[in-house]
Design an enzyme around this catalytic site. Structure first.
Site, PDB file in Angstrom:
ATOM      1  N   LEU A   1      25.823  46.882  19.200  1.00  0.00           N
ATOM      2  CA  LEU A   1      26.828  46.064  20.299  1.00  0.00           C
ATOM      3  C   LEU A   1      26.514  47.835  21.509  1.00  0.00           C
ATOM      4  O   LEU A   1      27.007  48.478  21.433  1.00  0.00           O
ATOM      5  CB  LEU A   1      27.871  46.219  21.029  1.00  0.00           C
ATOM      6  CG  LEU A   1      28.357  46.302  21.810  1.00  0.00           C
ATOM      7  CD1 LEU A   1      28.973  44.971  21.835  1.00  0.00           C
ATOM      8  CD2 LEU A   1      30.306  46.149  21.758  1.00  0.00           C
TER       9      LEU A   1
ATOM     10  N   HIS B   1      47.482  50.431  32.901  1.00  0.00           N
ATOM     11  CA  HIS B   1      46.174  50.319  32.959  1.00  0.00           C
ATOM     12  C   HIS B   1      46.102  50.352  31.192  1.00  0.00           C
ATOM     13  O   HIS B   1      45.280  50.776  30.216  1.00  0.00           O
ATOM     14  CB  HIS B   1      46.248  51.195  33.716  1.00  0.00           C
ATOM     15  CG  HIS B   1      45.597  51.035  35.046  1.00  0.00           C
ATOM     16  ND1 HIS B   1      45.091  49.688  35.019  1.00  0.00           N
ATOM     17  CD2 HIS B   1      46.327  51.519  36.085  1.00  0.00           C
ATOM     18  CE1 HIS B   1      45.117  49.882  36.451  1.00  0.00           C
ATOM     19  NE2 HIS B   1      45.877  50.427  36.825  1.00  0.00           N
TER      20      HIS B   1
ATOM     21  N   ASP C   1      40.844  42.588  35.582  1.00  0.00           N
ATOM     22  CA  ASP C   1      41.859  42.452  36.345  1.00  0.00           C
ATOM     23  C   ASP C   1      42.998  42.462  35.916  1.00  0.00           C
ATOM     24  O   ASP C   1      43.401  40.850  35.440  1.00  0.00           O
ATOM     25  CB  ASP C   1      41.774  41.534  37.572  1.00  0.00           C
ATOM     26  CG  ASP C   1      41.912  42.099  38.603  1.00  0.00           C
ATOM     27  OD1 ASP C   1      42.463  43.848  38.993  1.00  0.00           O
ATOM     28  OD2 ASP C   1      42.195  41.375  39.588  1.00  0.00           O
TER      29      ASP C   1
HETATM   30  C1  IPE Z   1      37.777  44.704  40.406  1.00  0.00           C
HETATM   31  O1  IPE Z   1      39.058  45.055  40.269  1.00  0.00           O
HETATM   32  C2  IPE Z   1      37.254  46.336  40.779  1.00  0.00           C
HETATM   33  C3  IPE Z   1      38.350  46.811  38.413  1.00  0.00           C
HETATM   34  C4  IPE Z   1      38.665  45.973  37.634  1.00  0.00           C
HETATM   35  C5  IPE Z   1      37.860  47.971  37.993  1.00  0.00           C
HETATM   36  P1  IPE Z   1      39.975  45.318  41.186  1.00  0.00           P
HETATM   37  O2  IPE Z   1      41.459  44.882  41.625  1.00  0.00           O
HETATM   38  O3  IPE Z   1      40.018  46.563  42.228  1.00  0.00           O
HETATM   39  O4  IPE Z   1      39.653  44.189  42.687  1.00  0.00           O
HETATM   40  P2  IPE Z   1      39.958  43.394  44.367  1.00  0.00           P
HETATM   41  O5  IPE Z   1      40.474  44.648  45.111  1.00  0.00           O
HETATM   42  O6  IPE Z   1      41.299  42.909  44.427  1.00  0.00           O
HETATM   43  O7  IPE Z   1      38.500  43.294  44.467  1.00  0.00           O
HETATM   44  C1  IPE Z   2      42.211  46.542  37.377  1.00  0.00           C
HETATM   45  O1  IPE Z   2      43.699  46.150  37.449  1.00  0.00           O
HETATM   46  C2  IPE Z   2      42.334  47.991  36.890  1.00  0.00           C
HETATM   47  C3  IPE Z   2      41.309  48.480  37.936  1.00  0.00           C
HETATM   48  C4  IPE Z   2      40.997  48.224  39.188  1.00  0.00           C
HETATM   49  C5  IPE Z   2      40.886  49.775  37.418  1.00  0.00           C
HETATM   50  P1  IPE Z   2      44.368  46.327  38.694  1.00  0.00           P
HETATM   51  O2  IPE Z   2      44.802  48.342  38.815  1.00  0.00           O
HETATM   52  O3  IPE Z   2      43.426  45.945  40.062  1.00  0.00           O
HETATM   53  O4  IPE Z   2      45.561  45.286  38.903  1.00  0.00           O
HETATM   54  P2  IPE Z   2      46.326  44.146  39.502  1.00  0.00           P
HETATM   55  O5  IPE Z   2      44.852  43.475  40.641  1.00  0.00           O
HETATM   56  O6  IPE Z   2      46.760  45.257  40.372  1.00  0.00           O
HETATM   57  O7  IPE Z   2      47.126  43.775  39.262  1.00  0.00           O
HETATM   58 MG    MG Z   3      43.788  44.163  41.236  1.00  0.00          MG
END
Ligand code: IPE
Ligand code: IPE
Ligand code: MG
Length: 213
Positions: free
Chosen positions: A123, A29, A12
């Site tokens: 792995l 990303h 995240d």
């Molecule tokens: C969790 O991150 C999902 C992934 C890393 C794929 P999110 O950014 O989607 O989670 P929330 O919305 O903050 O809970």
């Molecule tokens: C996590 O990064 C990646 C996915 C959910 C695919 P985010 O896109 O949720 O990044 P933040 O949380 O907005 O910084």
């Molecule tokens: Mg996020």
């Protein structure tokens, strides 16, 4: 800390990483993929047996279409770019999640990754894609109900272990450690059943800045 057999990661913070740099979220990303490649390599080198990463949650469909399709494109390009390395490093790819609703080109790319790495014995690298812990439990419950209806399962003698076998993670031990980058102290529907006894580690570091160190 117990022996690390299975490490799971909630990757995240990509969006915030990009925002801090005045960039489009997708650039976050892209940068995150570089971290992922490093972490897969390091996990393999460290002799960790299972690595599971949360790439796309069932809730992530609520994001703008442009971001969703960007994420899927990124997955396809990740496979195209890394598959040979994965095979060379004896890494076996697995997918956790509901694949039936994924775009066709994504499924084709996944099939290729699964097929090419199916005999790898190093792995085990699992990508949680269109994954939700509750959806997974519900799916298992439905399978169980169907088995009962067919007379193939017996509710009285059904154990936690039997139920585990109905999860996407049927052949994978529960995670010993769950890492979440980006600072949020929640699981966001990740490995709901499997995380019952996992150690949790949250770091404020955004995923693109997360390194093997
Ligand atoms: C969790 O991150 C999902 C992934 C890393 C794929 P999110 O950014 O989607 O989670 P929330 O919305 O903050 O809970
Ligand atoms: C996590 O990064 C990646 C996915 C959910 C695919 P985010 O896109 O949720 O990044 P933040 O949380 O907005 O910084
Ligand atoms: Mg996020």
């Amino acid at each position: 800390m117990r022996d690390l057999q299975h490490v799971a990661i909630i990757m995240d913070g990509n969006g915030r990483w990009a925002k801090e740099r005045g960039l489009n979220r997708l650039r976050g990303h892209y940068a995150g993929v570089e971290s992922l490649i490093e972490i897969v390599r390091t996990s393999s080198d460290l002799g960790i047996k299972y690595l599971t990463v949360y790439a796309f949650s069932t809730e992530n469909w609520k994001r703008p279409l442009e971001e969703i399709s960007g994420l899927f494109k990124l997955l396809i390009s990740f496979v195209a770019r890394e598959l040979e390395n994965l095979v060379q490093n004896n890494v076996k790819v697995g997918i956790l999640g509901e694949r039936s609703v994924l775009p066709e080109d994504v499924n084709r790319s996944i099939d290729k990754a699964l097929e090419s790495t199916k005999n790898c014995t190093g792995l085990s690298f699992n990508i949680a894609l269109n994954y939700g812990g509750r959806a997974e439990i519900l799916r298992a419950a439905k399978k169980f109900a169907a088995q009962c209806a067919q007379g193939e399962a017996d509710a009285e003698n059904f154990s936690e272990n039997d139920f585990s076998k109905l999860m996407y993670t049927a052949d994978i031990p529960d995670p010993d450690l769950i890492i979440r980058t980006g600072g949020e102290r929640r699981l966001s529907n990740f490995l709901t059943w499997q995380s019952a006894y996992s150690e949790l580690y949250v770091t404020d570091i955004y995923w693109p800045d997360f390194s093997p160190e």
